[in-house]
Design a protein around this motif. Structure first.
Motif: not given
Length: 105
Positions: A3-10, A12-18
């Motif tokens: 499945i797919f989700h559109i995200a803002t880059l900021p 997604w970046t925050a999610a990778q960090e958290s």
């Protein structure tokens, strides 16, 4: 299933960090909505055109492998007058379940 989700880059970046992605859709959190909006492969371009066309910040398309999720995915209609169903992710998205990230220009 993918499945797919559109995200803002900021976001997604925050999610990778958290370690958790919690943006349901543009400007709405998982806590506010109760689930993360997602699309099937044949739906995400229409979602982008309808809801993200005027977004100025960089967007990415997250490709999610549902077998890697530890939260439920439910196919639901987004509104009573909409015929098509969309996958809704009922919980935070672990970045490890994202198998591809594509920049949307």
């Amino acid at each position: 299933m993918r499945i797919f989700h559109i995200a803002t880059l900021p976001d997604w970046t925050a999610a990778q960090e958290s370690g958790a992605y919690t943006t349901s859709t543009r400007g709405v959190t998982l806590e506010e909505e109760g689930f993360l909006h997602a699309s099937r492969a044949d739906q995400w371009e229409g979602v982008r055109a309808a809801f993200y066309a005027d977004v100025a910040e960089p967007l990415v398309l997250l490709e999610i492998e549902t077998d890697l999720l530890d939260v439920p995915v439910v196919e639901e209609r987004p509104a009573p007058d909409v015929e098509d169903t969309f996958p809704h992710v009922y919980g935070a998205l672990a970045p490890a379940a994202v198998v591809a990230v594509t920049a949307l220009g």
